[in-house]
Design an enzyme around this catalytic site. Structure first.
Site, PDB file in Angstrom:
ATOM      1  N   SER A  79      34.631   0.523 -74.873  1.00  0.00           N
ATOM      2  CA  SER A  79      34.836   2.169 -74.390  1.00  0.00           C
ATOM      3  C   SER A  79      33.862   3.286 -75.591  1.00  0.00           C
ATOM      4  O   SER A  79      32.608   2.939 -74.321  1.00  0.00           O
ATOM      5  CB  SER A  79      36.166   2.644 -75.065  1.00  0.00           C
ATOM      6  OG  SER A  79      36.997   3.939 -74.723  1.00  0.00           O
ATOM      7  N   ASP A 178      42.978   3.103 -64.643  1.00  0.00           N
ATOM      8  CA  ASP A 178      42.707   3.700 -67.002  1.00  0.00           C
ATOM      9  C   ASP A 178      43.135   4.964 -67.276  1.00  0.00           C
ATOM     10  O   ASP A 178      42.211   5.827 -66.426  1.00  0.00           O
ATOM     11  CB  ASP A 178      41.287   3.203 -67.086  1.00  0.00           C
ATOM     12  CG  ASP A 178      40.776   3.369 -68.868  1.00  0.00           C
ATOM     13  OD1 ASP A 178      41.558   3.939 -68.740  1.00  0.00           O
ATOM     14  OD2 ASP A 178      39.907   3.080 -68.944  1.00  0.00           O
ATOM     15  N   HIS A 208      44.392   1.430 -69.169  1.00  0.00           N
ATOM     16  CA  HIS A 208      42.055   1.201 -70.502  1.00  0.00           C
ATOM     17  C   HIS A 208      42.532   0.134 -71.938  1.00  0.00           C
ATOM     18  O   HIS A 208      41.302  -0.024 -71.829  1.00  0.00           O
ATOM     19  CB  HIS A 208      42.244   2.318 -71.556  1.00  0.00           C
ATOM     20  CG  HIS A 208      41.336   2.962 -72.405  1.00  0.00           C
ATOM     21  ND1 HIS A 208      40.306   3.110 -71.852  1.00  0.00           N
ATOM     22  CD2 HIS A 208      40.732   3.572 -73.783  1.00  0.00           C
ATOM     23  CE1 HIS A 208      38.860   3.628 -72.846  1.00  0.00           C
ATOM     24  NE2 HIS A 208      39.136   3.559 -73.942  1.00  0.00           N
TER      25      HIS A 208
END
Length: 229
Positions: A79, A178, A208
């Site tokens: 991320s 996601d 995610h």
């Protein structure tokens, strides 16, 4: 000696990449480390007053330390950690780069709406309290200081242009479900990174937190294969 440095995401902790780290520790003789970025890893209120440069500096110092003791270093970023890792890969001699749900873009409205609909349905059934996704969303929305969110946005804005300078072999992994980082982020990374050795892998059942989701076994073996080949 081989080292693998894993960088977690915004409002997260080493927990986000821990399953992958444990897999690599169990199946290799590598040194695997996951630093905790400033303000992270505990109460999110601790993020108040922390600048995005602090997150980058901590990751950079951890990488410098690993480069000092390892002849080969792999870099894995999840991320926001993916954006940081991409930037560091343009400055330091890392051997290979792995980007997991890397937040070159963030918030997938379509998938987020679907997640919310599912939460609403569970609310009607009285089972919402058991929904891990809901618990994460609620905690982060409630506890994350607004200033920290602005710092995250600044980090992406400042570091995203450096992704066009990545020359090392790069593996891009993206969960197709996601709701935080849209699939277009992975496409952007693939089309932006100029490395002649780059791959993109989509995980059809993952949201995610790809290291914790249904496709995690595929993820682990894919990452290991990419790094050792």
């Amino acid at each position: 000696m081989i080292g693998c440095l894993c960088i977690h995401g915004f409002t997260g902790s080493p927990f986000e990449v821990e399953p992958l780290g444990n897999f690599l520790k169990e199946n290799t003789s590598w040194i695997v480390e996951t630093p905790t970025l400033p303000g992270h890893g505990g109460e999110l209120a601790r993020l108040r007053g922390v600048a995005y440069q602090d997150w980058v500096q901590e990751a950079e110092q951890s990488l410098q330390g690993m480069l000092a003791k390892c002849s080969t270093v792999y870099l894995v970023g999840f991320s926001m950690g993916g954006v940081i890792s991409g930037y560091l890969a343009t400055k330091y001699p890392v051997k290979k780069l792995v980007l997991l749900s890397a937040a070159a873009y963030y918030i997938n409205p379509k998938q987020l709406l679907q997640d919310i609909k599912e939460m609403a349905a569970e609310g009607m059934r009285g089972t919402l309290g058991n929904n891990d996704l809901f618990q994460r969303y609620r905690k982060k929305i409630k506890e994350t200081p607004l200033t920290a969110t602005f710092q995250f946005q600044r980090l992406v804005k400042e570091l995203r242009p450096t992704l066009s300078q990545i020359e090392v072999p790069t593996l891009i992994v993206q969960g197709e479900l996601d709701g935080i980082v849209p699939v277009k982020s992975a496409s952007f990374l693939y089309n932006t990174i100029p490395s002649n050795e780059r791959e993109i892998v989509y995980l059809p059942k993952s949201k995610h937190l790809v290291c914790h989701d249904e496709d995690r076994d595929q993820l682990f073996t894919t990452v290991e294969k990419f790094l050792i080949k």
